[in-house]
Write a protein that holds these residues in place. Sequence first.
Motif: not given
Length: 231
Positions: A13, A39-41, A43-45
């Motif tokens: 980004y 875990p959250s953050g 990079g899954k989304s």
Amino acid sequence: GARIQLENLTKRYPGSPSPAVDDVSLEIKPGETVILVGPSGCGKSTTLRMINRLIEPTSGRIRIDEEDVTDIDPVGLRRKIGYAIQASGLFPHMTVAENIALVPKMVGWSKSRVKDRVEEMLDLVGLDPREFHGRYPRQLSGGQQQRVGVARALAADPPVLLMDEPFGAVDPITRDHLQDELIRLQRELHKTIVFVTHDFDEAIKLGDRIAVLRERSHIAQFDTPEAILTN
Ligand code: ADP
Ligand code: ADP
């Protein structure tokens, strides 16, 4: 289902010191349900959004049935990929029927075919069409909204279904029901599903294979639930 290939996929980004997704390669077989868990953050989304072309990779390539997604036009992409997200992502100013009809209309289905399809999809996700057809999203429970979200994603019968924490915003009992329904649907429909979650138990329950992700979407393990549980 369709085959999905991620080849050396990287997303940086603007302004970020490190990439959100760094050099990820992964092959998903036709009809397979693959869970991206981590875990959250991690990079899954970001990974899912690149497959859906909501964002462009910085480098690397995505192919669906050998075709580079950058060669598929926007309508063609809607035909190939259904997308369901957390908190359903329904358009609040549209009725349930209008929400479900959106993509079939966009890809050029006839009025009567769309109408029949809306009823069929409501039945499929266990909502009585007579009762729910004309309601607005705010007139539904969280679980009902998620059902409509899944119905909408499946409406144009895409070979690929991307699901980003689709059951993340509902209570545990409803989530359990929705997970069971997804398993039932998958037995009938044989979609290629890429499903994102941070919930390891959900991954184990739903996945044919599970990609366990670390930071920047580095794949620590990619295997069946059985193999992952015994390691
Ligand atoms: P996950 O889905 O695993 O929670 P995300 O893909 O949402 O992870 O985010 C991965 C990383 O990229 C995080 O560090 C997040 O802060 C960052 N990120 C996500 N979207 C953007 C954006 N639009 N601009 C800048 N950084 C972003
Ligand atoms: P943002 O969060 O930036 O608004 P979203 O990922 O929520 O972007 O997508 C915007 C809307 O478009 C959502 O309601 C989503 O469900 C819908 N959408 C995006 N891609 C597709 C697709 N391939 N098929 C169907 N609906 C899609």
